[in-house]
Design a protein around this motif. Structure first.
Motif, PDB file in Angstrom:
ATOM      1  N   GLY A 181      -0.055  -0.592  -2.562  1.00 33.36           N
ATOM      2  CA  GLY A 181       0.141  -1.511  -3.655  1.00 33.36           C
ATOM      3  C   GLY A 181      -0.243  -1.353  -4.615  1.00 33.36           C
ATOM      4  O   GLY A 181      -0.318  -0.276  -5.481  1.00 33.36           O
ATOM      5  N   ASN A 182       0.672  -2.451  -5.700  1.00 35.31           N
ATOM      6  CA  ASN A 182       0.840  -2.433  -7.047  1.00 35.31           C
ATOM      7  C   ASN A 182       1.073  -0.982  -7.784  1.00 35.31           C
ATOM      8  O   ASN A 182       0.839   0.272  -8.645  1.00 35.31           O
ATOM      9  N   PRO A 183       2.867  -0.069  -7.599  1.00 36.32           N
ATOM     10  CA  PRO A 183       3.348   0.503  -7.264  1.00 36.32           C
ATOM     11  C   PRO A 183       3.421   0.624  -8.879  1.00 36.32           C
ATOM     12  O   PRO A 183       3.418   2.384  -9.394  1.00 36.32           O
ATOM     13  N   GLY A 184       3.799   0.425  -9.949  1.00 31.88           N
ATOM     14  CA  GLY A 184       3.056   0.424 -11.382  1.00 31.88           C
ATOM     15  C   GLY A 184       4.720   0.811 -12.141  1.00 31.88           C
ATOM     16  O   GLY A 184       4.684   1.754 -12.743  1.00 31.88           O
ATOM     17  N   LEU A 185       6.012   1.419 -11.312  1.00 37.04           N
ATOM     18  CA  LEU A 185       7.243   1.516 -11.675  1.00 37.04           C
ATOM     19  C   LEU A 185       8.010   0.445 -12.691  1.00 37.04           C
ATOM     20  O   LEU A 185       7.513  -0.644 -13.244  1.00 37.04           O
ATOM     21  N   PRO A 186       8.736   1.106 -13.986  1.00 30.41           N
ATOM     22  CA  PRO A 186       9.001   0.233 -14.576  1.00 30.41           C
ATOM     23  C   PRO A 186       9.829  -0.989 -14.738  1.00 30.41           C
ATOM     24  O   PRO A 186      10.877  -1.347 -15.646  1.00 30.41           O
ATOM     25  N   GLY A 187      10.663  -0.910 -13.682  1.00 30.18           N
ATOM     26  CA  GLY A 187      11.144  -1.984 -13.634  1.00 30.18           C
ATOM     27  C   GLY A 187      10.848  -3.772 -13.225  1.00 30.18           C
ATOM     28  O   GLY A 187      10.454  -3.812 -13.881  1.00 30.18           O
ATOM     29  N   MET A 188      12.065  -4.405 -13.528  1.00 32.28           N
ATOM     30  CA  MET A 188      11.651  -5.896 -14.014  1.00 32.28           C
ATOM     31  C   MET A 188      11.128  -6.743 -12.803  1.00 32.28           C
ATOM     32  O   MET A 188      10.373  -7.226 -13.414  1.00 32.28           O
ATOM     33  N   ILE A 189      10.800  -6.357 -11.410  1.00 33.09           N
ATOM     34  CA  ILE A 189      10.431  -6.953 -10.292  1.00 33.09           C
ATOM     35  C   ILE A 189       9.120  -6.550 -10.299  1.00 33.09           C
ATOM     36  O   ILE A 189       8.047  -6.978  -9.925  1.00 33.09           O
ATOM     37  N   PHE A 190       8.426  -5.182 -10.685  1.00 31.97           N
ATOM     38  CA  PHE A 190       7.191  -4.851 -10.311  1.00 31.97           C
ATOM     39  C   PHE A 190       6.205  -4.915 -11.808  1.00 31.97           C
ATOM     40  O   PHE A 190       5.280  -4.645 -11.369  1.00 31.97           O
ATOM     41  N   SER A 191       7.155  -6.061 -12.449  1.00 30.09           N
ATOM     42  CA  SER A 191       5.558  -6.220 -13.460  1.00 30.09           C
ATOM     43  C   SER A 191       5.334  -8.053 -13.261  1.00 30.09           C
ATOM     44  O   SER A 191       4.156  -8.432 -14.056  1.00 30.09           O
ATOM     45  N   LEU A 192       6.098  -8.103 -12.319  1.00 28.01           N
ATOM     46  CA  LEU A 192       5.759  -9.959 -12.471  1.00 28.01           C
ATOM     47  C   LEU A 192       4.619  -9.873 -10.913  1.00 28.01           C
ATOM     48  O   LEU A 192       4.803  -9.633 -10.262  1.00 28.01           O
ATOM     49  N   GLY A 193       4.264 -11.279 -11.291  1.00 24.51           N
ATOM     50  CA  GLY A 193       2.966 -11.847 -10.525  1.00 24.51           C
ATOM     51  C   GLY A 193       1.857 -10.934 -10.012  1.00 24.51           C
ATOM     52  O   GLY A 193       1.551 -10.645 -10.851  1.00 24.51           O
ATOM     53  N   SER A 194       1.529 -11.692  -8.589  1.00 25.57           N
ATOM     54  CA  SER A 194      -0.049 -11.026  -8.488  1.00 25.57           C
ATOM     55  C   SER A 194       0.447 -10.052  -7.116  1.00 25.57           C
ATOM     56  O   SER A 194       1.535 -10.633  -6.639  1.00 25.57           O
ATOM     57  N   ALA A 195      -0.456  -9.684  -6.035  1.00 21.32           N
ATOM     58  CA  ALA A 195      -0.771  -9.571  -4.882  1.00 21.32           C
ATOM     59  C   ALA A 195       1.019  -8.761  -4.740  1.00 21.32           C
ATOM     60  O   ALA A 195       1.603  -8.370  -4.065  1.00 21.32           O
ATOM     61  N   ARG A 196       1.039  -7.602  -5.883  1.00 20.03           N
ATOM     62  CA  ARG A 196       2.289  -6.576  -5.502  1.00 20.03           C
ATOM     63  C   ARG A 196       1.956  -5.733  -4.532  1.00 20.03           C
ATOM     64  O   ARG A 196       0.677  -4.767  -4.434  1.00 20.03           O
ATOM     65  N   ASN A 197       3.187  -5.773  -3.575  1.00 18.03           N
ATOM     66  CA  ASN A 197       2.328  -4.560  -2.637  1.00 18.03           C
ATOM     67  C   ASN A 197       4.013  -3.858  -2.121  1.00 18.03           C
ATOM     68  O   ASN A 197       5.344  -4.727  -1.671  1.00 18.03           O
ATOM     69  N   ALA A 198       4.420  -3.018  -2.195  1.00 25.19           N
ATOM     70  CA  ALA A 198       5.238  -2.422  -1.398  1.00 25.19           C
ATOM     71  C   ALA A 198       5.050  -2.058  -0.181  1.00 25.19           C
ATOM     72  O   ALA A 198       4.398  -1.082  -0.311  1.00 25.19           O
ATOM     73  N   THR A 199       5.953  -1.685   0.698  1.00 29.79           N
ATOM     74  CA  THR A 199       5.466  -1.260   2.268  1.00 29.79           C
ATOM     75  C   THR A 199       6.918  -0.782   2.641  1.00 29.79           C
ATOM     76  O   THR A 199       7.919  -0.505   2.120  1.00 29.79           O
ATOM     77  N   ASP A 200       6.344  -0.111   3.392  1.00 26.21           N
ATOM     78  CA  ASP A 200       7.713   1.031   4.380  1.00 26.21           C
ATOM     79  C   ASP A 200       8.542   1.803   3.412  1.00 26.21           C
ATOM     80  O   ASP A 200       9.579   2.018   3.397  1.00 26.21           O
ATOM     81  N   LEU A 201       7.743   2.545   2.498  1.00 27.08           N
ATOM     82  CA  LEU A 201       8.330   3.735   1.494  1.00 27.08           C
ATOM     83  C   LEU A 201       8.895   4.914   2.454  1.00 27.08           C
ATOM     84  O   LEU A 201       8.351   5.465   3.174  1.00 27.08           O
ATOM     85  N   VAL A 202      10.218   5.289   1.953  1.00 23.11           N
ATOM     86  CA  VAL A 202      10.941   6.465   2.512  1.00 23.11           C
ATOM     87  C   VAL A 202      11.467   6.695   1.662  1.00 23.11           C
ATOM     88  O   VAL A 202      12.315   6.465   0.884  1.00 23.11           O
ATOM     89  N   ARG A 203      10.522   8.209   1.460  1.00 21.90           N
ATOM     90  CA  ARG A 203      11.265   8.745  -0.126  1.00 21.90           C
ATOM     91  C   ARG A 203      11.535  10.049   0.435  1.00 21.90           C
ATOM     92  O   ARG A 203      10.917  10.880   1.362  1.00 21.90           O
TER      93      ARG A 203
END
Length: 420
Positions: A137-159
Motif C-alpha cells: 500500500g502507498n509505495p511512496g516512490l518519487p514517480g509522477m503516478i505515485f503521488s496522485l489520488g487516494s487508495a494507492r496500492n501496488a500489487t503483484d510486485l516482482v523484485r
C-alpha cells in the motif's frame, strides 16, 4: 582488459504455465496471510462479502415467499388442482436458485484464480532469482503516478537486486468520489540508479490520444528538447530549463537507439535516483510474452546506466569547493631534514620531495558531489487547457440545449444567413 557488460536478467517462464499441484495455491495463500504478507481481508473482499450478504437477505426473503407459493400449488395439485399453477410457481424458484448458484461459483472461482495467480508469480520470481510481494500500500516512490489520488496500492510486485534493484508491478489509485470516482491502473518498472539525475521525461508518442499525452501530468513546452535522428518520432523529451546539455550527455546516440528499439511503447521518467517505465496495462501478469518483453527492455538498458553514474551537476561545484582547509598538522615541517617548502609546482608534480606529500587531493575530489541542484530536481508542470476547453464546450452545449436556448440561437443564425 576490457570489462564485460553485466549479464542480462535470467528468464524462466515455466512456473507461469506449468500445472499447479492440487491444494498448493490455496496453501500458499494461507501461508501469505499467516506471515502477514497478505492481509486477511482486503477492501475489495469486504465489499464482495457485503454485497453477497445483501443478496442473500433479499433472495432469501423472495425464496421464502416463493416456497410458500409452491407449497400451496402442490397442495392444490394434490387436491385435483391444475398442474399449470404448480409449474408457474416452480419457475421463479428455479430461476433465482440458478442465479444464486452462478454467483457462488463465480466467487469461488475468483478466489481460486487469485490463489493460483499468486502461487505462479511467486514461483516465477524465485525461478529468476527474484522475490514476490503480493501487495504494497502507498509505495511512496518519487514517480509522477505515485503521488496522485487516494487508495494507492501496488500489487503483484516482482523484485530483483542483481545487478541492480529492479521492481515490476501493477499500480492503481482512485480520483473523484461518488458517481465520479475513477480508478486509474498502471503497470510500472522501477530501476534504481547509481546517482540522482535531473528530472527527465520521455513521453512516448505511440500511446498518445486525440487530447495529447496519456501521462497524468503535463509539462511546460519550453522544457521540450529536440534530439537528433529519429528520436523525436518516438519520444517527446522534457528536461528542466538549463539542463539541455546535461540531457544530451545522458542521451547519447547509443542510448537513444536502445530506447527506440526496446521501449518505444513505454513512457519513461527519470527522477532522483530512479528510472521508471510506465504503461496503462498490467505488467505483472501470467503472460510469458509480456515478461519476455519487459526483461528484454531492462536487459537492454542495464549496461548503459554505468555511463549515467559518471554524470555530475556542475551547479554544485561551488558547494564542493567550500571544503575545510587541510589541517596544519598534516603539512610536513619545512625545517625537517630532506624536506622543503611546499610550492604550487610541487603539488602539481613539479619535482622535489614535496611532490609525494600525502594531502594532495585526487582529481575526483575536485568534481561536484553526486546530486542535482534544486532547479533540476523537478520539471515545471502546466495546466492541460485543451481537454478542459473541449469538455467545457460540451458542457455548455448540453446546458444550452436543456434550457431551449440553443434552438433559438440556431434558428436566428439560420434566419440571418438566409435573409428570412
Amino acid at each position: 582488459m576490457t570489462s564485460l557488460p553485466p549479464a542480462p536478467p535470467t528468464f524462466d517462464a515455466r512456473p507461469l504455465v506449468e500445472p499447479v499441484p492440487p491444494g498448493a495455491a490455496r496453501a500458499f495463500t494461507q501461508e501469505l496471510k499467516r506471515t502477514g504478507r497478505l492481509p486477511s481481508a482486503s477492501n475489495a473482499a469486504i465489499v464482495i462479502v457485503g454485497v453477497t450478504l445483501v443478496g442473500v437477505v433479499v433472495f432469501g426473503s423472495m425464496v421464502v415467499t416463493m416456497i410458500s407459493a409452491v407449497f400451496g400449488a402442490i397442495m392444490g395439485a394434490m387436491q385435483g388442482g391444475s398442474l399449470v399453477a404448480l409449474f408457474g410457481a416452480l419457475v421463479p424458484v428455479l430461476f433465482f436458485g440458478a442465479i444464486i448458484a452462478v454467483a457462488v461459483v463465480l466467487i469461488v472461482r475468483s478466489a481460486r484464480t487469485g490463489d493460483e495467480r499468486r502461487y505462479r508469480l511467486d514461483g516465477f520470481a524465485r525461478a529468476n532469482g527474484m522475490s514476490y510481494v503480493p501487495q504494497f500500500g502507498n509505495p511512496g516512490l518519487p514517480g509522477m503516478i505515485f503521488s496522485l489520488g487516494s487508495a494507492r496500492n501496488a500489487t503483484d510486485l516482482v523484485r530483483g537486486d542483481r545487478p541492480r534493484f529492479v521492481e515490476f508491478g501493477n499500480y492503481a489509485y482512485t480520483t473523484g468520489s461518488g458517481k465520479n470516482k475513477t480508478t486509474h491502473r498502471w503497470g510500472y518498472v522501477a530501476v534504481k540508479l547509481d546517482v540522482p539525475l535531473p528530472n527527465i521525461v520521455l513521453d512516448a508518442t505511440s500511446n498518445n490520444s486525440l487530447f495529447g499525452s496519456n501521462l497524468p501530468a503535463s509539462f511546460d513546452k519550453d522544457q521540450r528538447l529536440s534530439l537528433e535522428g529519429d528520436f523525436d518520432r518516438y519520444f517527446d523529451l522534457y528536461c528542466p530549463a538549463g539542463y539541455e546539455t546535461d540531457a544530451l550527455y545522458l542521451f547519447t546516440p547509443d542510448i537513444m537507439a536502445r530506447f527506440i528499439d526496446h521501449a518505444a511503447a513505454l513512457d519513461v521518467e527519470i527522477v532522483d535516483d530512479w528510472l521508471f517505465l510506465y504503461a496503462r496495462r498490467d505488467f505483472s501478469t501470467l503472460d510469458p510474452a509480456t515478461w519476455a518483453w519487459l526483461f528484454s527492455v531492462v536487459g537492454a538498458l542495464l549496461d548503459k546506466f554505468a555511463q549515467w553514474a559518471r554524470w555530475r551537476d556542475d551547479r554544485l561545484a561551488a558547494a564542493a569547493a567550500a571544503t575545510p582547509a587541510t589541517p596544519q598538522a598534516m603539512i610536513p615541517d619545512a625545517a625537517a631534514p630532506g624536506t622543503g617548502p611546499v610550492t604550487a609546482g610541487a603539488v602539481q608534480g613539479g619535482g622535489g620531495a614535496a611532490s609525494t606529500v600525502p594531502f594532495v587531493a585526487p582529481l575526483d575530489a575536485l568534481r561536484p558531489p553526486p546530486g542535482v541542484a534544486p532547479q533540476g530536481r523537478r520539471l515545471e508542470r502546466r495546466v492541460p487547457w485543451l481537454p478542459i476547453i473541449i469538455i467545457g464546450a460540451f458542457v455548455l452545449f448540453w446546458i444550452l440545449s436543456q434550457l431551449g436556448v440553443l434552438g433559438g440561437l440556431l434558428g436566428g443564425l439560420v434566419g440571418g444567413l438566409t435573409g428570412g
